[in-house]
Write a protein that holds these residues in place. Structure first.
Motif, PDB file in Angstrom:
ATOM      1  N   PHE A   1      29.959  12.393  19.185  1.00  0.00           N
ATOM      2  CA  PHE A   1      30.270  13.826  19.139  1.00  0.00           C
ATOM      3  C   PHE A   1      31.708  14.078  18.688  1.00  0.00           C
TER       4      PHE A   1
ATOM      5  N   ASN B   1      31.727  13.724  14.966  1.00  0.00           N
ATOM      6  CA  ASN B   1      31.107  14.898  14.363  1.00  0.00           C
ATOM      7  C   ASN B   1      32.065  16.075  14.380  1.00  0.00           C
ATOM      8  N   SER B   2      32.838  16.200  15.414  1.00  0.00           N
ATOM      9  CA  SER B   2      33.787  17.298  15.548  1.00  0.00           C
ATOM     10  C   SER B   2      34.907  17.180  14.509  1.00  0.00           C
TER      11      SER B   2
ATOM     12  N   VAL C   1      29.442  14.602   8.002  1.00  0.00           N
ATOM     13  CA  VAL C   1      28.754  15.876   7.815  1.00  0.00           C
ATOM     14  C   VAL C   1      29.485  16.675   6.731  1.00  0.00           C
TER      15      VAL C   1
ATOM     16  N   HIS D   1      29.272  22.112  10.901  1.00  0.00           N
ATOM     17  CA  HIS D   1      29.041  21.425  12.161  1.00  0.00           C
ATOM     18  C   HIS D   1      29.672  22.211  13.297  1.00  0.00           C
TER      19      HIS D   1
END
Length: 145
Positions: free
Chosen positions: A126, A129-130, A135, A140
């Motif tokens: 996570f 992803n942050s 991505v 996101h």
């Protein structure tokens, strides 16, 4: 009257007992049949249960009520689908513009005694992803650990 003795109990047995019971049963059945015929003659005229098919003309009025209820149900279901699905699909219309503004929280309950490998792996995923790793840009959520 013919009677004999039962070989096991030694009691007297009437040889015609079965015949007498059969005659009594037939007489009772005949009386009941006569009563049923009288009841049918006094019963109101109209469709009898389980005597007609769905397309019989005698149950046309019931078929009309059935189709009316069925039609109203279908119309209400279609209207509800158009109402609620349009709101649902409309809310998904421009997610790429609104998603980066959302914030999500990750709570690691697997971090007991420093051995929570699964919790650590999920937190690392996570956080990556942050930061935007793996991505497309601005598509996101922002995750807070």
């Amino acid at each position: 009257m013919n009677s004999s003795r039962n070989s096991i109990t030694g009691t007297a047995v009437d040889d015609h007992a079965d015949e007498d019971a059969y005659i009594q049963k037939e007489q009772t059945r005949g009386e009941l049949g006569h009563r049923m015929a009288e009841d049918e003659a006094q019963a109101p005229a109209g469709p009898r249960k389980f005597q007609h098919g769905f397309w019989d003309s005698e149950v046309a009025h019931l078929r009309k009520v059935y189709f009316k209820i069925l039609g109203m149900t279908v119309v209400l279901l279609v209207a509800a689908m158009w109402l609620f699905f349009s709101i649902y699909w409309g809310s998904l219309g421009e997610t790429t513009q609104h998603v980066p503004k959302l914030k999500g929280y990750v709570i690691n309950r697997d971090a007991s005694a420093g051995e929570g490998l699964l919790g650590q792996a999920i937190v690392a995923a996570f956080e990556a992803n942050s930061r935007g790793e793996g991505v497309p840009d601005k598509q996101h959520l922002t995750w807070t650990v």
